[in-house]
Scaffold this motif. Structure first.
Motif, PDB file in Angstrom:
ATOM      1  N   SER A 185       0.835  -1.210   0.000  1.00 55.18           N
ATOM      2  CA  SER A 185       0.000   0.000   0.000  1.00 55.18           C
ATOM      3  C   SER A 185       0.869   1.260   0.000  1.00 55.18           C
ATOM      4  N   HIS A 186       1.992   1.226   0.721  1.00 55.58           N
ATOM      5  CA  HIS A 186       2.907   2.382   0.722  1.00 55.58           C
ATOM      6  C   HIS A 186       3.505   2.589  -0.672  1.00 55.58           C
ATOM      7  N   SER A 187       3.889   1.495  -1.321  1.00 58.06           N
ATOM      8  CA  SER A 187       4.432   1.590  -2.688  1.00 58.06           C
ATOM      9  C   SER A 187       3.389   2.160  -3.635  1.00 58.06           C
ATOM     10  N   TRP A 188       2.147   1.736  -3.485  1.00 57.91           N
ATOM     11  CA  TRP A 188       1.061   2.243  -4.327  1.00 57.91           C
ATOM     12  C   TRP A 188       0.867   3.738  -4.088  1.00 57.91           C
ATOM     13  N   ASP A 189       0.911   4.162  -2.827  1.00 55.46           N
ATOM     14  CA  ASP A 189       0.773   5.591  -2.510  1.00 55.46           C
ATOM     15  C   ASP A 189       1.904   6.401  -3.136  1.00 55.46           C
ATOM     16  N   LEU A 190       3.135   5.908  -3.017  1.00 55.49           N
ATOM     17  CA  LEU A 190       4.282   6.611  -3.615  1.00 55.49           C
ATOM     18  C   LEU A 190       4.170   6.646  -5.131  1.00 55.49           C
ATOM     19  N   ASN A 191       3.629   5.574  -5.727  1.00 51.30           N
ATOM     20  CA  ASN A 191       3.437   5.527  -7.169  1.00 51.30           C
ATOM     21  C   ASN A 191       2.408   6.568  -7.598  1.00 51.30           C
ATOM     22  N   ARG A 192       1.313   6.682  -6.864  1.00 48.92           N
ATOM     23  CA  ARG A 192       0.276   7.677  -7.188  1.00 48.92           C
ATOM     24  C   ARG A 192       0.831   9.094  -7.093  1.00 48.92           C
ATOM     25  N   GLN A 193       1.811   9.299  -6.209  1.00 52.03           N
ATOM     26  CA  GLN A 193       2.445  10.616  -6.069  1.00 52.03           C
ATOM     27  C   GLN A 193       3.509  10.859  -7.141  1.00 52.03           C
TER      28      GLN A 193
ATOM     29  N   LEU B  54       6.397   9.305  -7.300  1.00 53.12           N
ATOM     30  CA  LEU B  54       7.746   9.173  -6.737  1.00 53.12           C
ATOM     31  C   LEU B  54       8.428   7.862  -7.116  1.00 53.12           C
ATOM     32  N   VAL B  55       7.648   6.803  -7.297  1.00 51.02           N
ATOM     33  CA  VAL B  55       8.214   5.510  -7.681  1.00 51.02           C
ATOM     34  C   VAL B  55       7.384   4.942  -8.825  1.00 51.02           C
TER      35      VAL B  55
ATOM     36  N   PRO C 137      12.102  -3.018 -13.770  1.00 51.97           N
ATOM     37  CA  PRO C 137      12.173  -3.952 -14.890  1.00 51.97           C
ATOM     38  C   PRO C 137      11.407  -5.247 -14.615  1.00 51.97           C
ATOM     39  N   GLN C 138      10.712  -5.736 -15.618  1.00 50.00           N
ATOM     40  CA  GLN C 138       9.905  -6.951 -15.549  1.00 50.00           C
ATOM     41  C   GLN C 138       8.898  -6.921 -14.400  1.00 50.00           C
ATOM     42  N   ASN C 139       8.548  -5.744 -13.922  1.00 48.30           N
ATOM     43  CA  ASN C 139       7.580  -5.579 -12.838  1.00 48.30           C
ATOM     44  C   ASN C 139       7.965  -6.401 -11.603  1.00 48.30           C
ATOM     45  N   GLN C 140       9.287  -6.500 -11.323  1.00 44.01           N
ATOM     46  CA  GLN C 140       9.742  -7.304 -10.192  1.00 44.01           C
ATOM     47  C   GLN C 140      10.371  -6.476  -9.077  1.00 44.01           C
ATOM     48  N   THR C 141      10.446  -5.179  -9.269  1.00 47.06           N
ATOM     49  CA  THR C 141      10.997  -4.296  -8.242  1.00 47.06           C
ATOM     50  C   THR C 141      10.223  -2.990  -8.250  1.00 47.06           C
ATOM     51  N   VAL C 142      10.510  -2.181  -7.255  1.00 45.33           N
ATOM     52  CA  VAL C 142      10.043  -0.795  -7.223  1.00 45.33           C
ATOM     53  C   VAL C 142      11.226   0.047  -7.683  1.00 45.33           C
ATOM     54  N   GLN C 143      10.987   0.975  -8.597  1.00 45.54           N
ATOM     55  CA  GLN C 143      12.075   1.806  -9.113  1.00 45.54           C
ATOM     56  C   GLN C 143      11.908   3.246  -8.638  1.00 45.54           C
ATOM     57  N   TYR C 144      13.026   3.819  -8.197  1.00 43.23           N
ATOM     58  CA  TYR C 144      13.055   5.192  -7.705  1.00 43.23           C
ATOM     59  C   TYR C 144      14.185   5.926  -8.404  1.00 43.23           C
ATOM     60  N   SER C 145      13.882   7.079  -8.983  1.00 42.25           N
ATOM     61  CA  SER C 145      14.901   7.875  -9.670  1.00 42.25           C
ATOM     62  C   SER C 145      15.629   8.765  -8.680  1.00 42.25           C
ATOM     63  N   LEU C 146      16.928   8.853  -8.866  1.00 39.89           N
ATOM     64  CA  LEU C 146      17.792   9.697  -8.040  1.00 39.89           C
ATOM     65  C   LEU C 146      18.482  10.709  -8.960  1.00 39.89           C
ATOM     66  N   PRO C 147      17.780  11.772  -9.343  1.00 45.21           N
ATOM     67  CA  PRO C 147      18.397  12.710 -10.278  1.00 45.21           C
ATOM     68  C   PRO C 147      19.532  13.525  -9.669  1.00 45.21           C
ATOM     69  N   ASP C 148      19.488  13.774  -8.340  1.00 47.03           N
ATOM     70  CA  ASP C 148      20.462  14.672  -7.713  1.00 47.03           C
ATOM     71  C   ASP C 148      21.192  14.093  -6.512  1.00 47.03           C
ATOM     72  N   ALA C 149      20.835  12.904  -6.054  1.00 44.72           N
ATOM     73  CA  ALA C 149      21.408  12.353  -4.821  1.00 44.72           C
ATOM     74  C   ALA C 149      22.830  11.847  -4.994  1.00 44.72           C
TER      75      ALA C 149
ATOM     76  N   TYR D 117      25.833  11.726 -10.583  1.00 36.55           N
ATOM     77  CA  TYR D 117      25.182  11.652 -11.891  1.00 36.55           C
ATOM     78  C   TYR D 117      23.774  11.086 -11.683  1.00 36.55           C
ATOM     79  N   PRO D 118      22.832  11.396 -12.577  1.00 34.92           N
ATOM     80  CA  PRO D 118      21.488  10.834 -12.430  1.00 34.92           C
ATOM     81  C   PRO D 118      21.541   9.300 -12.365  1.00 34.92           C
ATOM     82  N   ALA D 119      20.787   8.746 -11.427  1.00 28.71           N
ATOM     83  CA  ALA D 119      20.822   7.302 -11.193  1.00 28.71           C
ATOM     84  C   ALA D 119      19.415   6.805 -10.902  1.00 28.71           C
ATOM     85  N   ARG D 120      19.308   5.495 -10.806  1.00 28.03           N
ATOM     86  CA  ARG D 120      18.049   4.882 -10.391  1.00 28.03           C
ATOM     87  C   ARG D 120      18.374   3.791  -9.382  1.00 28.03           C
ATOM     88  N   MET D 121      17.429   3.564  -8.511  1.00 27.51           N
ATOM     89  CA  MET D 121      17.556   2.440  -7.592  1.00 27.51           C
ATOM     90  C   MET D 121      16.305   1.591  -7.728  1.00 27.51           C
ATOM     91  N   ASN D 122      16.521   0.277  -7.758  1.00 26.87           N
ATOM     92  CA  ASN D 122      15.431  -0.689  -7.797  1.00 26.87           C
ATOM     93  C   ASN D 122      15.512  -1.498  -6.518  1.00 26.87           C
TER      94      ASN D 122
END
Length: 194
Positions: free
Chosen positions: A56-64, A66-67, A71-83, A86-91
């Motif tokens: 439910s938390h992942s769904w809430d973040l997705n609606r916002q 944020l996530v 890939p292959q719908n097996q993880t939650v992906q979060y973009s890190l443009p400034d952290a 260089y721009p990165a992503r975390m799954n």
């Protein structure tokens, strides 16, 4: 002097000061049995979080916005443009025991990675990820153990405090893997034979 160069020298220096296995095992046992709990992770996720709450938390973040699904719908992906530099992503995606998060597996990769972009390789990314994790969880990472990568091996960076064990290692030429484990829950899982 560039910060990445200083970090590389510092990490190289600590590589020569690896914690011996027996001292490491004593550290794990002392921290695991200390009664100190560090459950917070990132983005409002935590160790011990109920499976339904994770979804439910992942769904809430997705609606916002944020996530999103990874890939292959097996993880939650979060973009890190400034952290990171260089721009990165975390799954990420957790392991559950008794319907609670006891381990979070995370991969980091720079968006612009290609075999010819050495500055975006996992060796450089690993240093940057350790710095990011120190900003999230505090300093105290140290080298310990060895992970085999085909013909190569490397020494992962580890942080242990209370129940929370964090390990950072290169996974591929492009990715760094971080595994955050609740050592108390992992021990209970082991005792239960799971």
């Amino acid at each position: 002097m560039p910060v990445r160069f200083v970090l590389a020298i510092a990490m190289l220096g600590t590589t020569w000061a690896c914690v011996p296995d027996d001292a490491y095992e004593k550290l794990l046992e002392r921290e695991r049995t200390s009664g100190i709990r560090h459950d917070s992770l990132f983005l409002g996720y935590s160790l011990g979080m109920a499976k339904d709450s994770f979804y439910s938390h992942s769904w809430d973040l997705n609606r916002q916005g944020l996530v999103m699904q990874g890939p292959q719908n097996q993880t939650v992906q979060y973009s890190l443009p400034d952290a990171l530099p260089y721009p990165a992503r975390m799954n990420f995606y957790p392991d559950f025991h008794e319907d609670q998060v006891f381990r979070m597996r995370i991969t980091f990769a720079y968006e612009g990675w290609a075999p010819w972009t050495q500055r975006l390789s996992s060796d450089s990314l690993k240093l940057d990820v350790v710095s990011l994790l120190e900003s999230w969880f505090g300093a105290g990472f140290f080298p310990h153990g060895s992970v085999s990568r085909g013909l190569e091996s490397e020494i992962p960076m580890v942080k242990v405090n209370g129940n929370r064990h964090i390990e950072v290692a290169t996974a591929t030429d492009m990715e760094v893997i971080v595994v955050i484990t609740d050592m108390v829950a992992a021990k209970n899982r082991e005792l239960a034979g799971d």
